[in-house]
Design a protein around this motif. Structure first.
Motif, short mmCIF file in Angstrom:
data_model
loop_
_atom_site.label_atom_id
_atom_site.label_comp_id
_atom_site.label_asym_id
_atom_site.label_seq_id
_atom_site.Cartn_x
_atom_site.Cartn_y
_atom_site.Cartn_z
N ILE A 10 0.77 -0.98 0.02
CA ILE A 10 -0.02 -0.18 -0.39
C ILE A 10 0.95 1.59 0.29
CG2 ILE A 10 -1.58 1.25 1.24
CD1 ILE A 10 -2.81 -1.26 2.97
N ALA A 11 0.32 2.16 -1.25
CA ALA A 11 1.55 3.31 -0.78
C ALA A 11 0.37 4.33 -0.96
CB ALA A 11 2.17 3.75 -2.70
N ASN A 12 0.88 5.79 -0.16
CA ASN A 12 -0.05 6.63 -0.35
C ASN A 12 0.64 8.04 -0.78
OD1 ASN A 12 -1.71 4.89 1.29
ND2 ASN A 12 -0.21 5.81 3.30
N ASP A 13 -0.34 8.92 -1.29
CA ASP A 13 0.06 9.66 -2.27
C ASP A 13 -0.39 11.00 -1.62
OD1 ASP A 13 -2.39 10.12 -3.32
OD2 ASP A 13 -1.59 8.96 -5.67
N GLY A 14 -1.20 11.19 -0.93
CA GLY A 14 -1.74 12.71 -0.29
C GLY A 14 -2.79 13.01 -1.23
N THR A 15 -3.87 11.86 -2.01
CA THR A 15 -4.17 11.93 -2.52
C THR A 15 -5.41 10.82 -2.43
OG1 THR A 15 -4.05 11.19 -4.39
CG2 THR A 15 -3.80 13.67 -4.34
N GLY A 16 -5.26 9.93 -1.76
CA GLY A 16 -5.64 8.19 -1.72
C GLY A 16 -4.59 7.34 -1.35
N SER A 17 -5.15 6.51 -1.08
CA SER A 17 -4.07 5.00 -1.67
C SER A 17 -4.31 4.64 -2.78
CB SER A 17 -4.64 4.49 0.09
OG SER A 17 -4.19 5.05 0.85
#
Length: 376
Positions: free
Chosen positions: A77-84
């Motif tokens: 799982i990676a998060n980019d600030g706008t969701g996952s």
């Protein structure tokens, strides 16, 4: 006692000894996982001449390694600030592909017993939970939203792999339990006496019937029949239990020296096939159960075992990582003096994700521990 237990609950291969350490591979813009054919069965001999790749990812994006997609590919799982995003990473080639993405924060990914459907749990808000079911190609099959829910406890049906038990907790820790059916996308509320209920068969559930008036360290295991709505006791004096496809694991019958009996039963007939004693560590109001896992394909059970019994607050003896061969009724130590941390085995049981973010790989056949993730 339930509340305390609940809070606590909320977490080859044939390699030779000259296995090289993983090499970093930076994640680039990952393409969408295509409708590719299922990979061929994993051949452990391939690792004789291969090096496991290392996932390299910015620290602010990395959330956790979450699950195995197949014997050669993990999901993280990676998060980019706008969701996952959930991405796949092939541990032999380093190839990364987008598996699933959401505008909401993704918390976990859990495969069913066949690794052909994956439960993705996300949190649209602090008081709302969401469950999505996707195929092994990352295609959305079904989803359910749970309003007025601060936490969800889920359990795949290990028999069919197509149903789930879901307990949804409100802010006051009251709960509702549902059975959700992936094929019909239906959801039925069930009135059960414990939110941590599990499947014993397609028609029967199991739960420990804790005494609410007098907290005890052990309690009986009950079965609840979904067709008659009747419950009855089937085993006495348990500390914990876990059901798998055709197998029930229990810890109980604790002696004065805090030696507990680890037992394995065939389901649905409850025929005991193997048991052994192991030391237990005590906490304020219950026993501390180390992490454990079962590989259905090889019928091997794995867990961490303390060297001696006693209070967990004063314990400094370390843990052994042990393997139980269920059909042959044998136990052997794979690793000495290791930390008790979460584990998840590959479907074929040759590799094991290890760590609080599952950021390492154990290779039980060689006793090696390799780093899987490099953050920068």
């Amino acid at each position: 006692m339930k509340r305390v237990f609940f809070i606590i609950t909320i977490v080859l291969c044939m390699l030779s000894g000259c296995q090289s350490p993983p090499t970093p591979k930076e994640v680039s813009d990952a393409p969408l996982l295509s409708n590719h054919a299922k990979p061929k069965p994993f051949n452990p001999l391939i690792l004789h001449n291969e090096t496991l790749e290392m996932l390299s990812i910015p620290a602010e994006q990395f959330s956790t390694v979450a699950e195995w997609l197949n014997d050669e590919t993990i999901l993280y799982i990676a998060n980019d600030g706008t969701g996952s995003k959930v991405l796949s990473f092939h541990i032999l080639t380093g190839e990364t592909e987008l598996f699933f993405e959401s505008a909401e924060t993704i918390i976990s990914v859990t495969a069913n017993s066949d690794f052909d459907m994956f439960l993705i749990r996300s949190a649209p808000s602090f008081t709302e939970g969401k469950l999505s079911i996707v195929s092994d190609n990352g295609e959305l099959i079904a989803e359910w939203n749970f309003i007025d829910s601060i936490d969800l406890v889920t359990s795949w049906d290990p028999t069919t792999g197509e149903k789930l038990l879901v307990s949804s907790f409100k802010e006051d820790w009251s709960y509702e339990t549902f059975i959700v059916d992936v094929q019909t996308q239906g959801m039925i509320k069930k009135n059960v006496d414990d939110p941590f209920v599990q499947w014993l068969s397609e028609e029967r559930l199991g739960f420990i019937n804790w005494n609410q008036e007098m907290p005890l360290l052990e309690a009986p295991l009950y079965t609840y029949d979904l067709t008659t709505n009747e419950a009855r006791e089937i085993l006495e004096k348990l500390v914990t239990f876990q059901s798998y496809h055709n197998l029930l694991f229990t810890v109980g019958d604790v002696k004065d020296e805090h030696m507990g009996l680890y037992s394995f039963y065939r389901l649905p007939d409850l025929e005991k096939v193997y048991s052994y004693e192991a030391p237990l560590l005590t906490m304020y109001s219950n026993y501390f159960i180390p992490y454990f896992a079962y590989v259905d394909e090889t019928e091997r059970f794995f867990t961490f075992e303390p060297i001696s019994a006693g209070s967990i607050d004063a314990y400094a003896g370390g843990f052994q990582f042990v393997e139980i061969d269920i059909p042959n009724g044998t136990k052997k130590v794979l690793y000495e003096d290791v930390e008790n941390k979460p584990i998840k085995f590959s479907p074929n049981g040759l590799l094991c994700l290890y760590g609080y973010q599952l950021e390492q790989i154990l290779i039980p056949s060689t006793g090696e521990t390799l780093n899987l993730v490099e953050v920068f």
